[in-house]
Design an enzyme around this catalytic site. Structure first.
Site, PDB file in Angstrom:
ATOM      1  CD  GLN A 159      -2.982  -0.524  -0.256  1.00 51.81           C
ATOM      2  OE1 GLN A 159      -3.040   0.632  -0.651  1.00 51.81           O
ATOM      3  NE2 GLN A 159      -3.609  -1.514  -0.883  1.00 51.81           N
ATOM      4  CB  SER A 160       4.314   1.932  -1.082  1.00 50.11           C
ATOM      5  OG  SER A 160       5.076   3.069  -1.434  1.00 50.11           O
ATOM      6  CG  ASN A 161       0.389   6.620   0.420  1.00 49.18           C
ATOM      7  OD1 ASN A 161      -0.675   6.288  -0.093  1.00 49.18           O
ATOM      8  ND2 ASN A 161       0.567   6.637   1.735  1.00 49.18           N
ATOM      9  CB  ILE A 178       5.131   2.081  -4.978  1.00 50.23           C
ATOM     10  CG1 ILE A 178       6.336   1.574  -4.169  1.00 50.23           C
ATOM     11  CG2 ILE A 178       4.984   1.285  -6.281  1.00 50.23           C
ATOM     12  CD1 ILE A 178       6.234   0.141  -3.672  1.00 50.23           C
TER      13      ILE A 178
END
Ligand SMILES: *Cc1c(COP(=O)(O)O)cnc(C)c1O
Length: 316
Positions: A69-71, A73
């Protein structure tokens, strides 16, 4: 520094009238959720300099890593799409330091959905430690190089000295926008937001106060190391030690990447008082921290909450 404009800046800054009177503060918010770039968020500022460097390096592939859930990336994927650069990331649902927090994240909605639309190559690893995640990113980079492709490696969260430089510039943006604040409160994790702001306000009366979203106290050592890189890059005369980073670890909840009860309550409070959304992994926990610090009298007067974005993970 090679800068590629990606975000609409300056981002809006405004007062939170209802909460100011409820909390007895002069409370303002800096809207990095409204950068106008790929659903917003603090990573856009770092990427203006990181992508500038990627383009100068002529790399064909950018490799990074993070939680699914990386913002970062998601925003990196959007920047790479714009310049026709391949973007690949090693991801785990819930990476951890010592033991895995209890919690569940969906790996098909929120940021993952947006990554798929953008064409980011997500290499999904079973959950494990941060060290295992970094090693997976390095093997991914090596596999591209073995195919003869040139790779640009970006550390987790975009927290290289160039990423921190984006937030050194953000500090200047804020100074030009408003009278000084007593405290600037925000969600802190991989460190470039904190390093850039801390250096940017060095020697001023503004306290830079990070609410940690990661449970490890050792992150202050990593921050100091990153700050040294920024000092060298920007030719700064100031120097930061681990103890120069004010971090409050009380609001991490069950662990990195897992929502907390207090954070979720803070999301509801800001939404119902001001009509503004926060996310469960970073900004909601940070706002819970601000509410408690206000209650404790630890912050007073002119207080700024720096909204770092993260909204897609509300839909996870
Ligand atoms: C990445 C992120 C942070 C933390 O910023 P760092 O520079 O990694 O410390 C805070 N909030 C949101 C929404 C983020 O995506």
């Amino acid at each position: 520094m090679n800068r590629v404009p990606l975000i609409q800046s300056p981002t809006p800054l405004h007062r939170l009238d209802r909460l100011s009177s409820e909390l007895g503060l002069d409370l303002w918010i800096k809207r990095d959720d409204l950068t106008g770039f790929a659903f917003g968020g603090n990573k856009g500022r770092k990427l203006e300099y990181l992508i500038g460097d990627v383009l100068a390096s002529k790399a064909e592939v950018v490799v990074t890593c993070g939680s699914a859930q990386s913002n970062f990336i998601r925003q990196l994927g959007a920047a790479c799409a714009r310049f026709d650069i391949e973007c690949a990331a090693a991801v785990m649902d819930l990476p951890y330091e010592d033991s895995q927090p209890a919690g569940h994240v969906s790996s098909s909605s929120g940021n993952v959905l947006l990554d798929r639309i953008l064409g980011v190559r997500l290499v999904e690893m079973p959950d494990g430690t941060w060290e295992e995640l970094y090693a997976a990113a390095e093997s991914l980079a090596l596999s591209y190089e073995a195919m003869g492709r040139s790779v640009y490696r970006i550390p987790i969260g975009g927290s290289s000295p160039l990423g921190a430089y984006g937030f050194l510039m953000a500090a200047e943006e804020l100074k030009a926008q408003a009278d000084p604040f007593n405290h600037v409160v925000f969600a802190s994790s991989s460190g470039s937001t904190h390093c850039g702001l801390r250096h940017g306000f060095f020697g001023t009366s503004t306290e830079i106060l990070g609410i940690a979203c990661d449970p490890e106290p050792e992150i202050a050592d990593d921050f100091a190391e990153l700050a040294s890189g920024l000092e060298a890059l920007a030719g700064l005369a100031s120097h930061l030690e681990p103890e120069d980073f004010v971090l409050d670890f009380r609001f991490v909840g069950p662990g990195y990447g897992v929502a907390s009860e207090e954070g979720d309550a803070a999301i509801v409070r800001l939404a119902r008082a001001e009509g503004i959304f926060l996310d469960p992994i970073y900004s909601g926990k940070a706002f819970a921290g601000l509410l408690r610090l206000a209650e404790e009298g630890r912050v007073s007067g002119r207080v700024l909450f720096w909204h770092t974005g993260g909204l897609p993970s509300l839909f996870v």
